[in-house]
Design a protein around this motif. Sequence first.
Motif, mmCIF file in Angstrom:
data_model
loop_
_atom_site.group_PDB
_atom_site.id
_atom_site.type_symbol
_atom_site.label_atom_id
_atom_site.label_comp_id
_atom_site.label_asym_id
_atom_site.label_seq_id
_atom_site.Cartn_x
_atom_site.Cartn_y
_atom_site.Cartn_z
ATOM 1 N N ALA A 58 1.062 -0.969 0.274
ATOM 2 C CA ALA A 58 -0.375 -0.291 -0.323
ATOM 3 C C ALA A 58 0.579 1.574 0.002
ATOM 4 O O ALA A 58 0.473 2.066 0.489
ATOM 5 C CB ALA A 58 -1.125 -0.171 1.186
ATOM 6 N N GLY A 59 1.557 1.764 -1.000
ATOM 7 C CA GLY A 59 2.889 2.207 -0.522
ATOM 8 C C GLY A 59 3.798 2.906 0.328
ATOM 9 O O GLY A 59 4.594 4.020 0.442
ATOM 10 N N VAL A 60 4.249 1.601 1.364
ATOM 11 C CA VAL A 60 4.774 1.453 2.292
ATOM 12 C C VAL A 60 5.949 0.389 1.840
ATOM 13 O O VAL A 60 5.906 -0.484 1.326
ATOM 14 C CB VAL A 60 4.566 1.135 3.354
ATOM 15 N N ASN A 61 7.295 1.084 2.467
ATOM 16 C CA ASN A 61 8.702 0.093 1.802
ATOM 17 C C ASN A 61 9.233 0.119 3.086
ATOM 18 O O ASN A 61 9.523 1.068 3.662
ATOM 19 C CB ASN A 61 9.769 0.856 0.620
ATOM 20 N N PHE A 62 9.118 -1.555 2.912
ATOM 21 C CA PHE A 62 10.081 -1.438 4.289
ATOM 22 C C PHE A 62 11.016 -3.101 3.812
ATOM 23 O O PHE A 62 10.505 -3.439 3.391
ATOM 24 C CB PHE A 62 9.289 -1.799 5.620
ATOM 25 N N GLN A 63 11.804 -2.886 4.666
ATOM 26 C CA GLN A 63 12.657 -4.877 5.114
ATOM 27 C C GLN A 63 13.076 -5.141 6.419
ATOM 28 O O GLN A 63 12.745 -4.448 6.805
ATOM 29 C CB GLN A 63 14.650 -3.664 4.216
ATOM 30 N N TRP A 64 12.142 -6.102 5.497
ATOM 31 C CA TRP A 64 12.307 -7.333 7.507
ATOM 32 C C TRP A 64 13.520 -8.388 7.193
ATOM 33 O O TRP A 64 13.616 -8.346 6.224
ATOM 34 C CB TRP A 64 11.180 -7.664 7.558
ATOM 35 N N THR A 65 13.796 -8.310 8.495
ATOM 36 C CA THR A 65 14.246 -9.930 8.335
ATOM 37 C C THR A 65 14.124 -10.653 8.726
ATOM 38 O O THR A 65 14.716 -12.122 9.885
ATOM 39 C CB THR A 65 15.706 -9.655 9.152
ATOM 40 N N ASP A 66 12.935 -11.281 9.367
ATOM 41 C CA ASP A 66 11.703 -12.088 10.098
ATOM 42 C C ASP A 66 11.945 -13.064 9.593
ATOM 43 O O ASP A 66 12.066 -13.537 8.083
ATOM 44 C CB ASP A 66 10.035 -12.304 9.628
ATOM 45 N N GLY A 67 12.492 -14.593 10.103
ATOM 46 C CA GLY A 67 12.608 -15.416 10.048
ATOM 47 C C GLY A 67 11.235 -16.644 10.160
ATOM 48 O O GLY A 67 9.787 -15.818 9.317
ATOM 49 N N VAL A 68 11.421 -17.775 10.633
ATOM 50 C CA VAL A 68 10.350 -18.895 10.316
ATOM 51 C C VAL A 68 9.145 -18.520 11.984
ATOM 52 O O VAL A 68 9.184 -18.081 12.551
ATOM 53 C CB VAL A 68 10.761 -20.518 11.394
ATOM 54 N N PHE A 69 8.041 -18.393 10.527
ATOM 55 C CA PHE A 69 6.855 -17.747 11.053
ATOM 56 C C PHE A 69 5.592 -17.999 10.892
ATOM 57 O O PHE A 69 4.688 -18.807 11.868
ATOM 58 C CB PHE A 69 7.202 -16.444 11.109
ATOM 59 N N GLY A 70 5.149 -18.829 10.014
ATOM 60 C CA GLY A 70 3.869 -19.389 9.397
ATOM 61 C C GLY A 70 4.172 -20.770 9.605
ATOM 62 O O GLY A 70 5.341 -21.256 9.057
ATOM 63 N N MET A 71 3.432 -21.265 10.237
ATOM 64 C CA MET A 71 3.299 -23.104 10.434
ATOM 65 C C MET A 71 2.001 -23.771 10.676
ATOM 66 O O MET A 71 1.139 -23.195 10.615
ATOM 67 C CB MET A 71 4.127 -23.183 11.455
ATOM 68 N N ALA A 72 2.037 -24.534 9.990
ATOM 69 C CA ALA A 72 1.027 -25.944 9.874
ATOM 70 C C ALA A 72 0.895 -27.701 9.740
ATOM 71 O O ALA A 72 2.376 -27.410 9.207
ATOM 72 C CB ALA A 72 0.029 -25.217 8.376
ATOM 73 N N ILE A 73 0.089 -28.119 10.380
ATOM 74 C CA ILE A 73 0.396 -29.027 10.895
ATOM 75 C C ILE A 73 -0.559 -29.692 9.171
ATOM 76 O O ILE A 73 -1.641 -28.938 9.129
ATOM 77 C CB ILE A 73 -0.681 -29.577 11.787
ATOM 78 N N GLY A 74 0.253 -30.435 8.513
ATOM 79 C CA GLY A 74 -0.503 -31.301 7.553
ATOM 80 C C GLY A 74 -1.063 -32.528 8.048
ATOM 81 O O GLY A 74 -1.333 -32.458 9.670
ATOM 82 N N PRO A 75 -1.942 -33.450 6.883
ATOM 83 C CA PRO A 75 -2.714 -34.830 7.679
ATOM 84 C C PRO A 75 -1.664 -35.889 8.111
ATOM 85 O O PRO A 75 -0.407 -35.493 7.735
ATOM 86 C CB PRO A 75 -3.301 -34.984 6.346
ATOM 87 N N LEU A 76 -2.143 -36.719 8.212
ATOM 88 C CA LEU A 76 -1.632 -37.822 9.289
ATOM 89 C C LEU A 76 -1.580 -38.715 7.623
ATOM 90 O O LEU A 76 -1.779 -39.443 7.583
ATOM 91 C CB LEU A 76 -3.018 -38.705 9.474
ATOM 92 N N ASN A 77 0.056 -39.137 8.007
ATOM 93 C CA ASN A 77 0.612 -40.113 7.186
ATOM 94 C C ASN A 77 0.321 -41.419 7.138
ATOM 95 O O ASN A 77 -0.154 -41.531 8.371
ATOM 96 C CB ASN A 77 1.775 -39.808 6.452
ATOM 97 N N PRO A 78 0.474 -42.475 6.430
ATOM 98 C CA PRO A 78 0.416 -43.934 6.860
ATOM 99 C C PRO A 78 1.087 -44.295 7.915
ATOM 100 O O PRO A 78 1.082 -45.072 8.467
ATOM 101 C CB PRO A 78 0.511 -44.407 5.421
ATOM 102 N N ASP A 79 2.121 -43.631 7.627
ATOM 103 C CA ASP A 79 2.919 -44.678 8.860
ATOM 104 C C ASP A 79 2.147 -43.804 10.215
ATOM 105 O O ASP A 79 3.739 -43.382 11.736
ATOM 106 C CB ASP A 79 4.378 -44.326 8.726
ATOM 107 N N HIS A 80 1.378 -42.927 10.104
ATOM 108 C CA HIS A 80 0.633 -42.539 11.693
ATOM 109 C C HIS A 80 1.643 -41.190 11.853
ATOM 110 O O HIS A 80 1.582 -40.948 13.101
ATOM 111 C CB HIS A 80 0.875 -43.615 13.061
ATOM 112 N N THR A 81 2.241 -40.070 11.063
ATOM 113 C CA THR A 81 3.250 -39.456 11.266
ATOM 114 C C THR A 81 2.252 -37.853 10.769
ATOM 115 O O THR A 81 1.698 -38.165 9.381
ATOM 116 C CB THR A 81 4.726 -39.701 10.961
ATOM 117 N N LYS A 82 2.792 -36.833 10.778
ATOM 118 C CA LYS A 82 2.675 -35.749 10.311
ATOM 119 C C LYS A 82 3.558 -34.437 9.776
ATOM 120 O O LYS A 82 4.347 -35.393 10.259
ATOM 121 C CB LYS A 82 1.527 -35.201 10.936
#
Length: 432
Positions: A261-285
């Motif tokens: 929105a017309g604002v220019n900035f610089q970030w150094t943010d690392g790991v942030f977004g995370m999500a758990i996926g479906p159950l795999n056949p070996d019962h891991t996710k």
Amino acid sequence: MFTVRLLALCFISWLGVNAKLEERFSWKQLTFDWPSAEAEAEAKQSGHYIAENNLPLGVERWENKIFVTVPRWKAGVAATLNYIDLSTTEKSPKLRPYPSWEANKLPIDVQPQEQKTPSGGRLDADKAQDVGVQLQNNATIISTFRISVDVCDRLWVLDTGLADILGNPKQITPSSILVFDLKTDQLLRRFAIPADQSKEDTFFANIIVDVDREQCEDAYAYVPDLGAYGVIVYSLRDDKSYRVKHNYFHFDPLQGDFNVAGVNFQWTDGVFGMAIGPLNPDHTKDVYFHALASTKEFKVSNRVLQNESHVNGGDSYYDFKLIGDRGMNGQSTAESYDKETGVLFYTQVNKDAIACWNVKRPYTTDTQGLIESDSHTLVFPNDLKVDNTGNLWVLSDRMPTYLYKELDHNEVNYRIMTGKTADLIKGTPCEL
């Protein structure tokens, strides 16, 4: 003429054009459901409520409640954890503090001052003063960015313990994990993240929960550290945590430039977004994750993260996998997996957009779908969640303007959008 229009509509329907997100709530400024008019007037007079300093950031849904977080970026935040009753017909409803006003009251007085919004936002803010307050009420929440509802009807809150980040920052309590029983609104657990698991640049702003309904006590929470590039793993059963580090938790130096929105900035943010996926056949996710200042997506098995001796033992590097790239301007603040469609939904902050990817497909720019892009309603989509009834909820808040410039409170700044996941992916590569 009517026949031509009808045929055109049928043709569009046949093509499977995906549905649009519906604007459910919107605000020019946030308002709160105060105990009384006198309480609101006193809060304004004392500087404990400064309307323009209240910016919504995190969103979550449980039954008839939509939870909204309001981090204490500046002084004058009325309540950091709130909810809206979904039965309301109001377009701009007042926020109700959760679990109570008392739990959202700061244990010390934080007075407003000349606000500083230096280039870089939190990165150039002053170092926080450690106040070290002993809480009278364990359910007290100082400041939260993101929250998570699990399948066992519990609300997990990541409390940074940090207030007035951009003013005179105070570390009032250690960063903590709070777990509430949503059926009784009672606190079940408060866990302070040990000091030796934090670093000088640590910034905890998200939490995701890994649990199955049949084993509610075996829950794990994953807390990314976007400032010092690590992930905290917490076991509810053991009531203990440990820190995990990996190169993939770092930011990409070529992807730290943002234009919103017309604002220019610089970030150094690392790991942030995370999500758990479906159950795999070996019962891991698979646990999907990405840095904010990056366009790459990664994954690691939850079995790896939950094995402290292995993940920190020096032999786990190759257990973490690169799965693909979102392409130019593909930086993302949040992601959420929908078990009904098998689709991962995520924000695209440089594009004012929401996108998707079906986990059964390769992760390429061709297999990712655009759900919606709107330079009016989706300016900085900050958070999103898929609820247990197949609805996607998105919160957009123009945060860069709030941080670096000044919001125009004569126009709508904050929105909560929603849509059915199955409808939103129609006509995109996410629909198999």
